[in-house]
Design an enzyme around this catalytic site. Sequence first.
Site, mmCIF file in Angstrom:
data_model
loop_
_atom_site.group_PDB
_atom_site.id
_atom_site.type_symbol
_atom_site.label_atom_id
_atom_site.label_comp_id
_atom_site.label_asym_id
_atom_site.label_seq_id
_atom_site.Cartn_x
_atom_site.Cartn_y
_atom_site.Cartn_z
ATOM 1 N N CYS A 166 0.817 -1.222 0.000
ATOM 2 C CA CYS A 166 0.000 0.000 0.000
ATOM 3 C C CYS A 166 0.847 1.268 0.000
ATOM 4 C CB CYS A 166 -0.958 0.003 1.186
ATOM 5 S SG CYS A 166 -2.225 -1.244 1.020
ATOM 6 N N HIS B 13 -2.917 7.438 2.352
ATOM 7 C CA HIS B 13 -3.396 6.170 1.790
ATOM 8 C C HIS B 13 -4.789 5.901 2.349
ATOM 9 C CE1 HIS B 13 -3.764 2.067 0.660
ATOM 10 N NE2 HIS B 13 -3.640 1.612 1.892
ATOM 11 N N ASN C 31 -10.036 0.596 -0.690
ATOM 12 C CA ASN C 31 -8.569 0.563 -0.677
ATOM 13 C C ASN C 31 -8.084 -0.009 -2.015
ATOM 14 O OD1 ASN C 31 -5.864 0.095 -0.267
ATOM 15 N ND2 ASN C 31 -6.114 -0.913 1.718
HETATM 16 O O1 UT7 Z 1 -3.903 -0.853 3.435
HETATM 17 C C1 UT7 Z 1 -2.895 -1.546 4.079
HETATM 18 C C2 UT7 Z 1 -3.001 -1.471 5.530
HETATM 19 N N1 UT7 Z 1 -4.264 -1.971 5.994
HETATM 20 C C3 UT7 Z 1 -4.929 -1.299 6.898
HETATM 21 O O2 UT7 Z 1 -4.486 -0.239 7.274
HETATM 22 C C4 UT7 Z 1 -6.172 -1.923 7.482
HETATM 23 C C5 UT7 Z 1 -6.145 -1.836 8.981
HETATM 24 N N2 UT7 Z 1 -7.282 -2.480 9.657
HETATM 25 C C6 UT7 Z 1 -8.563 -2.061 9.534
HETATM 26 O O3 UT7 Z 1 -8.871 -1.168 8.767
HETATM 27 C C7 UT7 Z 1 -9.611 -2.702 10.402
HETATM 28 O O4 UT7 Z 1 -8.956 -3.450 11.397
HETATM 29 C C8 UT7 Z 1 -10.617 -3.621 9.654
HETATM 30 C C9 UT7 Z 1 -11.509 -2.769 8.773
HETATM 31 C C10 UT7 Z 1 -9.863 -4.645 8.804
HETATM 32 C C11 UT7 Z 1 -11.497 -4.345 10.656
HETATM 33 O O5 UT7 Z 1 -12.154 -3.386 11.523
HETATM 34 P P1 UT7 Z 1 -12.064 -3.547 13.104
HETATM 35 O O6 UT7 Z 1 -12.854 -2.464 13.675
HETATM 36 O O7 UT7 Z 1 -10.629 -3.654 13.484
HETATM 37 O O8 UT7 Z 1 -12.824 -4.889 13.345
HETATM 38 P P2 UT7 Z 1 -12.292 -6.217 14.059
HETATM 39 O O9 UT7 Z 1 -11.414 -6.978 13.139
HETATM 40 O O10 UT7 Z 1 -11.797 -5.885 15.415
HETATM 41 O O11 UT7 Z 1 -13.653 -7.013 14.214
HETATM 42 C C12 UT7 Z 1 -14.697 -6.552 15.101
HETATM 43 C C13 UT7 Z 1 -15.881 -7.469 14.937
HETATM 44 C C14 UT7 Z 1 -15.519 -8.952 14.964
HETATM 45 O O12 UT7 Z 1 -16.559 -9.638 15.628
HETATM 46 P P3 UT7 Z 1 -16.400 -10.072 17.162
HETATM 47 O O13 UT7 Z 1 -15.207 -10.942 17.201
HETATM 48 O O14 UT7 Z 1 -16.240 -8.792 17.931
HETATM 49 O O15 UT7 Z 1 -17.690 -10.765 17.428
HETATM 50 C C15 UT7 Z 1 -15.508 -9.347 13.527
HETATM 51 O O16 UT7 Z 1 -15.801 -10.716 13.335
HETATM 52 O O17 UT7 Z 1 -16.475 -7.239 13.657
HETATM 53 C C16 UT7 Z 1 -16.609 -8.476 12.961
HETATM 54 N N3 UT7 Z 1 -16.468 -8.215 11.550
HETATM 55 C C17 UT7 Z 1 -17.502 -7.866 10.770
HETATM 56 N N4 UT7 Z 1 -18.803 -7.691 11.009
HETATM 57 C C18 UT7 Z 1 -19.587 -7.334 9.995
HETATM 58 C C19 UT7 Z 1 -15.323 -8.238 10.792
HETATM 59 N N5 UT7 Z 1 -15.610 -7.927 9.537
HETATM 60 C C20 UT7 Z 1 -16.956 -7.699 9.485
HETATM 61 C C21 UT7 Z 1 -17.829 -7.336 8.450
HETATM 62 N N6 UT7 Z 1 -19.127 -7.146 8.736
HETATM 63 N N7 UT7 Z 1 -17.401 -7.130 7.193
#
Ligand code: UT7
Length: 349
Positions: free
Chosen positions: A134, A274, A304
Amino acid sequence: MILGLLLLNPKILYICAMSGDITVAITGVHAFVPEDVLTNKDLEKLVDTNDAWIMERVGIKERHILKDPDKASAFMGAEAVKGLLQKTGTDPEDVELLICATVTGDYQVPDTANQICKLSGLSRAYGFDLNAACSGFLFALATGAQFIKAGTHRKVIVVGSDKMSSITDYTDRSTCILFGDAAGAVLLEPSINEFGLEQIALYGDAAGKDMLRIKSGGSLRPPSEETVAHREHFVWQDGRVVFKAAVKGMAEAVKEVISRAGYQSADIDWIVPHQANYRIIKSVAEMLDYPLEKVMINIQKYGNTTAATIPLCLWEYEPQLKEGDKLVLTAFGGGYTWGAILLTWAYQK
Ligand code: UT7
């Protein structure tokens, strides 16, 4: 006598100018976005997700997908370059080098940059690819600038092109909501008004290896029936860990280039981050105590697009940019790789 020669011969004058300290400017920007749109509603039909969660946690409403199976990153890059040549009135024959930042090259071999040269009619240019995930566009911009700064090249095109849909697992809700396809391109030339790139800070840390990766397909773990069955050819990340590293990395890199230049954050007209997550962008702005209205944001429309996000922002905001505006571009990605480039915008559209 020497002065007389210089005044009489513009070519000698040019060579003398080249031997001095050359400032490198972005003199044009263009982008290509495929027509087909994948909305959050569409994704709701593929995985257990919903528009409200995606908007709240990531800030993406839709992304564009290149559906034609016969077209990929080279095609998108070439479309961006053709538009760039046209709008800048650049003769394709004058372009000497094209660098393509991508993690989704059309093939492992050959490279994508030379395909873009061919498709966009750059008959004299040579090219090479660069992979910094990225952060690829930042690293490619810094690299391309060195060729001009050295005085050996006068027109270099830097492309960021990624067909992320080709490495996205549309059964994994944690990643498939994030990515889109697009390409962006900028023209680099010696500055004619002293405006251009001022400070470059790039970083890498292999600690990111297991946090954001495509596990197989490389020389360590070549593709096999087993790797495909385990879906290892798709991009995967530990989102929470990468999120924190991205906020810290981008905020620190931005601070670094601003302080090295002897500026304050109030001197900066635009931050161009980014586009991985709206919350990351907002947190970076908060850490810098920088107003969000002066941060370029278009993640809601494109998601992204990896190496394309920064030129895509520059392209969309180009009508608002004024000659003399100070911009800081910043990115964070797999590797880890990250950094920031501070530049003065060199032209008014
Ligand atoms: O571009 C290169 C670098 N990449 C980045 O900078 C990305 C960095 N990370 C992020 O942007 C975020 O961490 C994500 C968008 C990937 C995920 O968001 P988050 O707020 O960190 O969510 P999480 O992974 O902590 O998940 C929270 C909850 C989980 O459920 P539980 O375990 O709390 O029950 C996930 O299973 O949200 C759930 N979840 C979803 N729910 C509905 C994960 N993806 C989804 C989804 N829809 N698409």
